[in-house]
Write an enzyme that holds these catalytic residues in place. Structure first.
Site, PDB file in Angstrom:
ATOM      1  N   HIS A 199       0.800  -1.230   0.000  1.00 26.66           N
ATOM      2  CA  HIS A 199       0.000   0.000   0.000  1.00 26.66           C
ATOM      3  C   HIS A 199       0.836   1.286   0.000  1.00 26.66           C
ATOM      4  CE1 HIS A 199      -3.508  -2.404   0.204  1.00 26.66           C
ATOM      5  NE2 HIS A 199      -3.674  -2.483   1.507  1.00 26.66           N
ATOM      6  N   HIS A 230      -9.757   2.416   0.045  1.00 28.33           N
ATOM      7  CA  HIS A 230      -9.725   1.322   1.036  1.00 28.33           C
ATOM      8  C   HIS A 230     -10.817   1.441   2.101  1.00 28.33           C
ATOM      9  CE1 HIS A 230      -7.879  -1.846   3.456  1.00 28.33           C
ATOM     10  NE2 HIS A 230      -6.897  -1.969   2.581  1.00 28.33           N
ATOM     11  N   GLU A 264     -11.393  -3.446  -3.166  1.00 31.47           N
ATOM     12  CA  GLU A 264     -10.452  -2.445  -3.671  1.00 31.47           C
ATOM     13  C   GLU A 264     -10.241  -2.665  -5.155  1.00 31.47           C
ATOM     14  OE1 GLU A 264      -6.996  -2.939  -0.843  1.00 31.47           O
ATOM     15  OE2 GLU A 264      -8.549  -4.159   0.100  1.00 31.47           O
TER      16      GLU A 264
HETATM   17  C1  GLA Z   1      -5.398  -5.130   1.872  1.00 28.97           C
HETATM   18  C2  GLA Z   1      -4.430  -6.221   1.968  1.00 28.97           C
HETATM   19  C3  GLA Z   1      -4.661  -6.894   3.236  1.00 28.97           C
HETATM   20  C4  GLA Z   1      -4.517  -5.917   4.371  1.00 28.97           C
HETATM   21  C5  GLA Z   1      -5.479  -4.827   4.241  1.00 28.97           C
HETATM   22  C6  GLA Z   1      -5.267  -3.814   5.344  1.00 28.97           C
HETATM   23  O1  GLA Z   1      -6.655  -5.612   1.687  1.00 28.97           O
HETATM   24  O2  GLA Z   1      -4.494  -7.132   0.910  1.00 28.97           O
HETATM   25  O3  GLA Z   1      -3.760  -7.928   3.379  1.00 28.97           O
HETATM   26  O4  GLA Z   1      -3.257  -5.361   4.336  1.00 28.97           O
HETATM   27  O5  GLA Z   1      -5.311  -4.252   2.984  1.00 28.97           O
HETATM   28  O6  GLA Z   1      -5.050  -4.372   6.569  1.00 28.97           O
END
Ligand code: GLA
Length: 353
Positions: A107, A181, A318
């Site tokens: 991220h 997100h 997402e």
């Molecule tokens: C995304 C990732 C997850 C986790 C979330 C936040 O969905 O794929 O593994 O990191 O973000 O916790």
């Protein structure tokens, strides 16, 4: 008619004042967004009786977001999801990014777009109230090449759509994968787990992962597996099955390959919550969607109104290019070059059944 207003939301550690912007539409739908991380903090939508509930997880104060947030409601960038070992090669040059998720990059790094202060500009059109957010990410920020100029526009329409348009330009070849997100719970952010929500995905394949949640490179059929959401199915119906992919994710934490991807705005997902009747449809121009069932939530994040966000209290969908694309030449490319424009749109449409 649509309306907007802004109120102060606090100050960051480096002394930047941030605001909380409210967008409202003619049907009573209300959205609140802060220019810290471009975070969507509140989203009030009606149930089948017309009662509003806030359907996104989040915090009451900026300080809570500054302290510890699992990306609640944030804009994620430069690269949503993982890049293996935080390394990739572009035009023969190797770039190194932070390893902030075990050995991998997640991220956007230590201070991704979810943790920067964006410049905010509210606007109104005949049918929408909106907020335009801009940010210039310096060449080398978080290890990524090129100065990246980013615009993310949130717009709330009178059709109960929340539309997000992403635009970016660079002055050197780089990689980009922007997403949003929000953790949704269509019964209300404080109403327990999301396992009874019924999910349908316009995806007959997904990208299986290794134990570190890096895609193996395969595009695997969902048929006859717990990953098959071709027909609407309760999120909890198969989540505890003895399945290697569910074990690696601790539940669902997988990228689904959207069928018939052609870059146009197409339906990707539909979620129905039976007690409230709320329906959320997601349309996107992206080739993939990460379905994350809130597996890392454990009650330690105490949210709005003191709500403890326990295991699977919210889910994320997402829209994105596939994880680790910079190291997977067979995946749709995330490379952006000078003179090109990154363009991506996702629409969340709310209704009832
Ligand atoms: C995304 C990732 C997850 C986790 C979330 C936040 O969905 O794929 O593994 O990191 O973000 O916790």
């Amino acid at each position: 008619m649509t309306a907007q207003e802004v109120e102060p939301f606090g100050r960051t550690a480096d002394g930047k004042d941030v605001g909380l912007y409210t967008l409202a539409n003619a049907n009573g739908v209300v959205v609140k967004i802060t220019n810290y991380g471009g975070i969507l903090t509140h989203l009030f939508v009606p149930d089948r009786e017309g009662n509003l509930a806030d359907v996104v997880l989040g915090y009451d104060s900026l300080d809570d977001y500054l302290r510890d947030s699992p990306y609640f409601g944030a804009i994620v960038g430069r690269y949503g999801n993982r890049i293996a070992r935080g390394r990739f090669v572009l035009d023969g040059v190797e770039y190194t990014l932070a390893a902030n998720n075990g050995a991998n990059h997640l991220h956007g790094g230590l201070k991704g777009f979810d943790k920067v202060v964006w410049t905010a500009e509210p606007f109104a059109t005949d049918d929408a109230a909106g907020l335009r957010l801009t940010y210039v990410s310096a060449d080398g920020e978080e290890g990524y090449p090129g100065q990246l100029s980013v615009t993310v526009t949130y717009a709330l329409t009178n059709d109960n759509e929340l539309r997000i348009d992403y635009r970016a330009e660079t002055d050197k070849p780089t990689v980009v994968n922007l997403t949003h997100h929000s953790y949704f719970n269509l019964a209300g952010h404080d109403s327990g787990d999301i396992l009874e929500h019924e999910l349908a995905l316009a995806a007959s394949r997904f990208t299986p992962v290794d134990p570190g949640l890096i895609p193996t490179g395969e595009l695997r059929s969902t048929v006859s597996t717990p990953m098959d959401f071709g027909k609407a199915t309760a999120i909890g119906a198969r989540i505890d099955e003895a399945d290697e992919q569910l074990r690696f994710g601790g539940g669902y934490d997988h990228n689904f390959v959207l069928d018939e991807y052609d870059g146009s705005l197409r339906i990707a997902a539909q979620v129905y919550e039976p007690t409230s009747g709320r329906v959320m449809e997601i349309y996107t121009t992206e080739p993939g969607i990460q379905f994350y069932s809130g597996n890392f939530l454990d009650g330690s994040n105490v949210g709005k109104g003191g709500a403890p966000y326990d295991h699977r209290a919210g889910f994320c969908l997402e829209t994105q290019h596939f994880p680790d694309s910079p190291n997977k030449p067979q995946f749709p490319s995330t490379v952006l070059r000078p003179g090109e424009r990154f363009e991506s749109t996702t629409v969340y449409r709310f209704s009832v059944r």
